[in-house]
Scaffold this motif. Structure first.
Motif, PDB file in Angstrom:
ATOM      1  N   ASP A 164      32.726  39.985  33.030  1.00 42.70           N
ATOM      2  CA  ASP A 164      33.169  40.011  34.425  1.00 42.70           C
ATOM      3  C   ASP A 164      34.641  40.384  34.572  1.00 42.70           C
ATOM      4  OD1 ASP A 164      30.652  39.242  35.351  1.00 42.70           O
ATOM      5  OD2 ASP A 164      31.138  37.111  35.185  1.00 42.70           O
ATOM      6  N   THR A 165      35.389  40.255  33.506  1.00 46.10           N
ATOM      7  CA  THR A 165      36.839  40.472  33.554  1.00 46.10           C
ATOM      8  C   THR A 165      37.198  41.863  34.053  1.00 46.10           C
ATOM      9  OG1 THR A 165      37.204  38.884  31.780  1.00 46.10           O
ATOM     10  CG2 THR A 165      38.963  40.459  32.178  1.00 46.10           C
ATOM     11  N   VAL A 166      36.542  42.883  33.536  1.00 44.43           N
ATOM     12  CA  VAL A 166      36.894  44.252  33.909  1.00 44.43           C
ATOM     13  C   VAL A 166      36.684  44.501  35.404  1.00 44.43           C
ATOM     14  CG1 VAL A 166      34.651  45.294  33.323  1.00 44.43           C
ATOM     15  CG2 VAL A 166      36.718  46.669  33.229  1.00 44.43           C
ATOM     16  N   HIS A 167      35.626  43.949  35.978  1.00 45.69           N
ATOM     17  CA  HIS A 167      35.370  44.167  37.401  1.00 45.69           C
ATOM     18  C   HIS A 167      36.386  43.426  38.267  1.00 45.69           C
ATOM     19  CE1 HIS A 167      31.766  46.329  36.475  1.00 45.69           C
ATOM     20  NE2 HIS A 167      31.288  45.309  35.789  1.00 45.69           N
ATOM     21  N   LEU A 168      36.740  42.228  37.865  1.00 43.26           N
ATOM     22  CA  LEU A 168      37.745  41.470  38.619  1.00 43.26           C
ATOM     23  C   LEU A 168      39.105  42.157  38.540  1.00 43.26           C
ATOM     24  CD1 LEU A 168      36.451  37.982  37.608  1.00 43.26           C
ATOM     25  CD2 LEU A 168      36.819  38.695  39.979  1.00 43.26           C
ATOM     26  N   LEU A 169      39.465  42.643  37.364  1.00 52.54           N
ATOM     27  CA  LEU A 169      40.740  43.354  37.208  1.00 52.54           C
ATOM     28  C   LEU A 169      40.750  44.637  38.039  1.00 52.54           C
ATOM     29  CD1 LEU A 169      41.335  42.912  33.376  1.00 52.54           C
ATOM     30  CD2 LEU A 169      42.665  41.887  35.229  1.00 52.54           C
ATOM     31  N   THR A 170      39.655  45.370  37.991  1.00 58.56           N
ATOM     32  CA  THR A 170      39.562  46.613  38.770  1.00 58.56           C
ATOM     33  C   THR A 170      39.648  46.319  40.262  1.00 58.56           C
ATOM     34  OG1 THR A 170      38.239  47.662  37.044  1.00 58.56           O
ATOM     35  CG2 THR A 170      38.141  48.649  39.242  1.00 58.56           C
ATOM     36  N   ALA A 171      38.981  45.258  40.696  1.00 60.58           N
ATOM     37  CA  ALA A 171      39.028  44.890  42.117  1.00 60.58           C
ATOM     38  C   ALA A 171      40.455  44.563  42.545  1.00 60.58           C
ATOM     39  CB  ALA A 171      38.101  43.702  42.385  1.00 60.58           C
TER      40      ALA A 171
ATOM     41  N   GLU B 210      51.675  36.801  30.632  1.00 60.21           N
ATOM     42  CA  GLU B 210      51.718  36.178  29.298  1.00 60.21           C
ATOM     43  C   GLU B 210      50.334  36.056  28.668  1.00 60.21           C
ATOM     44  OE1 GLU B 210      53.644  32.459  30.037  1.00 60.21           O
ATOM     45  OE2 GLU B 210      55.541  33.421  30.554  1.00 60.21           O
ATOM     46  N   SER B 211      49.336  36.674  29.278  1.00 61.60           N
ATOM     47  CA  SER B 211      47.962  36.567  28.800  1.00 61.60           C
ATOM     48  C   SER B 211      47.804  37.137  27.398  1.00 61.60           C
ATOM     49  CB  SER B 211      47.023  37.315  29.762  1.00 61.60           C
ATOM     50  OG  SER B 211      45.724  37.353  29.245  1.00 61.60           O
TER      51      SER B 211
ATOM     52  N   ARG C 132      47.347  41.892  30.926  1.00 60.35           N
ATOM     53  CA  ARG C 132      48.778  42.221  30.962  1.00 60.35           C
ATOM     54  C   ARG C 132      49.015  43.597  31.574  1.00 60.35           C
ATOM     55  NH1 ARG C 132      48.574  40.329  25.618  1.00 60.35           N
ATOM     56  NH2 ARG C 132      49.026  42.427  24.879  1.00 60.35           N
ATOM     57  N   VAL C 133      48.172  44.571  31.235  1.00 57.29           N
ATOM     58  CA  VAL C 133      48.332  45.927  31.770  1.00 57.29           C
ATOM     59  C   VAL C 133      48.116  45.930  33.286  1.00 57.29           C
ATOM     60  CG1 VAL C 133      47.276  48.233  31.821  1.00 57.29           C
ATOM     61  CG2 VAL C 133      47.814  47.150  29.638  1.00 57.29           C
ATOM     62  N   VAL C 134      47.077  45.252  33.749  1.00 55.85           N
ATOM     63  CA  VAL C 134      46.806  45.222  35.190  1.00 55.85           C
ATOM     64  C   VAL C 134      47.928  44.497  35.920  1.00 55.85           C
ATOM     65  CG1 VAL C 134      45.285  44.272  36.960  1.00 55.85           C
ATOM     66  CG2 VAL C 134      44.335  45.520  35.030  1.00 55.85           C
TER      67      VAL C 134
END
Length: 105
Positions: free
Chosen positions: A43-50, A78-79, A85-87
């Motif tokens: 789910d991380t990629v979709h939340l970051l993209t959103a 700091e993740s 971090r990139v997002v």
């Protein structure tokens, strides 16, 4: 629907302000940030993209300056996850460029 499912729909759907408002109507930025902090890897990629897509809307950008979202940005910087971090870096860069326009500074 969960925040992750709603973020997936927004992240993979058309880039439209109405879709952004609909997402935020159900899951405000602090809820999306909290969902990301507790997200399963898939789910991380979709939340970051959103979150990235939301920051592209001038009408929504000022919402990123709330205390709860600022806390997420501090923690995200700091993740251990390089994607986070990139997002966060992209979000902060975009927000810093636009800061003068929303009266921050």
């Amino acid at each position: 629907a969960t925040a992750a499912n709603a973020a997936r729909e927004f992240a993979t759907g058309p880039m439209a302000l109405e879709a952004a408002r609909l997402l935020l109507g159900h899951f405000p930025l602090p809820a999306l940030c909290e969902a990301l902090a507790n997200a399963r890897p898939e789910d991380t990629v979709h939340l970051l993209t959103a979150l990235e897509r939301l920051a592209e809307f001038e009408e929504i950008r000022a919402s990123f300056f709330s205390d709860s979202v600022a806390a997420f940005l501090r923690q995200g910087a700091e993740s251990q996850d390089p994607r986070v971090r990139v997002v966060v870096a992209k979000l902060l860069s975009r927000l810093a460029k636009e800061g003068g326009e929303v009266g921050i500074g």
